[in-house]
Design an enzyme around this catalytic site. Sequence first.
Site, PDB file in Angstrom:
ATOM      1  CE  LYS A  60      -4.664   0.541   0.753  1.00 48.96           C
ATOM      2  NZ  LYS A  60      -5.572  -0.324   0.378  1.00 48.96           N
ATOM      3  N   GLY A 116     -20.370   6.586   3.625  1.00 49.71           N
ATOM      4  CA  GLY A 116     -19.210   6.656   2.684  1.00 49.71           C
ATOM      5  C   GLY A 116     -19.661   7.232   0.964  1.00 49.71           C
ATOM      6  N   GLY A 130     -18.102   7.351  -1.878  1.00 48.60           N
ATOM      7  CA  GLY A 130     -16.793   7.571  -2.988  1.00 48.60           C
ATOM      8  C   GLY A 130     -17.327   6.424  -4.098  1.00 48.60           C
ATOM      9  CG  ASN A 131     -15.206   4.126  -7.121  1.00 48.37           C
ATOM     10  OD1 ASN A 131     -15.894   4.057  -8.009  1.00 48.37           O
ATOM     11  ND2 ASN A 131     -14.673   2.139  -6.975  1.00 48.37           N
ATOM     12  CB  ALA A 132     -16.707   1.353  -2.397  1.00 44.57           C
ATOM     13  N   GLY A 133     -18.667   3.590  -2.570  1.00 46.60           N
ATOM     14  CA  GLY A 133     -20.371   3.070  -2.185  1.00 46.60           C
ATOM     15  C   GLY A 133     -21.111   3.415  -3.002  1.00 46.60           C
TER      16      GLY A 133
HETATM   17  N1  GLU Z   1      -6.996  -0.096  -3.185  1.00 47.82           N
HETATM   18  C1  GLU Z   1      -8.221  -1.211  -3.335  1.00 47.82           C
HETATM   19  C2  GLU Z   1      -8.154  -2.392  -2.176  1.00 47.82           C
HETATM   20  O1  GLU Z   1      -7.816  -1.916  -1.369  1.00 47.82           O
HETATM   21  C3  GLU Z   1      -7.206  -1.829  -4.638  1.00 47.82           C
HETATM   22  C4  GLU Z   1      -5.909  -2.686  -5.013  1.00 47.82           C
HETATM   23  C5  GLU Z   1      -5.625  -2.897  -5.917  1.00 47.82           C
HETATM   24  O2  GLU Z   1      -6.879  -3.355  -7.170  1.00 47.82           O
HETATM   25  O3  GLU Z   1      -4.471  -3.534  -5.974  1.00 47.82           O
HETATM   26  O4  GLU Z   1      -8.009  -3.227  -2.081  1.00 47.82           O
END
Ligand code: GLU
Length: 416
Positions: A106, A217, A219-222
């Site tokens: 990350k 939330g 954002g994109n996921a929500g």
């Molecule tokens: N940021 C997303 C996660 O936390 C996707 C990570 C990725 O595709 O490498 O799962």
Amino acid sequence: MIESYNSFHVSQKQVVEAAKLLHLDDATIGLLSLPQREFSFTIPVKMDNGNTKIFSAYRIQYNFARGPAKGGIRFHKDETIDTIRALACWMTWKTAVVDLPLGGGKGGVVCDPKQLSERELENIARGYIRAVSDYIGTAKDIPAPDVYTNPQTMAWMMDEYETITRRHQPGVMTNKPRQIGGTEGRRDATARGGVYCVREACKHHNIDPTGTYAIQGFGNAGQRAALLHDEILGGGKLIAVSDSKGGIFNENGLNPRELVTYKLKNKTISGFPNSIDIPRESVLEQKVDILYPAALENSINHLNAKNIQAKIVCELSNGPTTPEADIILYKNNVFVIPDILASAGGVVVSYFEMVQDSYSFFWEESEVYEKLAHKMSKAYKTVAESIREKKVHPRLAAMVVAVARVAEACKLRGWV
Ligand code: GLU
């Protein structure tokens, strides 16, 4: 985010708990409780006003035993090296629980993207890659978007990387725009994977999937979960939603499509027609069948866990529930689909993107969805089996599956 929680300590505690259930030796526990490699650096950026500003940034490569590190890069003002360590740790278990040949990583930049211009964001993205270009790559570490980063950020990063390495290698980043090596189906993959898990959980627990739901939330996921919930489950009533500015409620249901359009236009959900304002935090505590946490870490904690009334909590964000809250929810019969499973759809489709980039041949959207559904339902069943076998709460059961896989890879490599 609750200040007193150190997410990295939370993630380490989760590893140790799972490792103990698996009777792993001390060396393996030591190896899995710490990142294998960390980068901490600064990015100098010429701001629009002519001044140079220095941004702190990190890339943590938590574990490489099952493959190259994989995980997003966040732009957030509250980021610390420990939040990134925790998120990198969780990515390791996420890729393992869905059985991808990848490790976990990350990254993050401490900045407030809402205060930055497009040009400044681009300079941060390119500066980030200049700092880490030697240490990332299709066989080393593959970033993706996360909180407040998006396909455009990936396009700048990929371009910077290719400029430095002087080779076309789109697979170095995932969730790129489709025109430059992105895949079909990546935009809503995290939410789609989560909704597929909800479908399995409803079957498994005999719950009507077309009842009420709430999203914390937006954002994109929500947003994507709001749209996909009805589409995949064949109905449902969205009664409460929050974003970083506030919450809204309508017991007769909020129209997901109109709400997404409203949010894109107004940058907030507050003031959405035919809704009443409610405190942001109370969205988690609504009486609903399904709750989707899709904001930041530690939102469900010892203070509010007892008030959660949902039958299923589908964790689309990373680390939304603290260990104390896990125990309370388990005792109260709230079924939690843990983040490392529920939010794995994003990285699954990222992996599909890497595969397509590597042979420069791209799949139809339907093929991506079909392969994603297969991966998610297989992982769900493996975790359900682990819950039954170990008789522990779902997060611990999922961690047991993931930690066992990574530990086995470490052993096969002769590391422990
Ligand atoms: N940021 C997303 C996660 O936390 C996707 C990570 C990725 O595709 O490498 O799962």
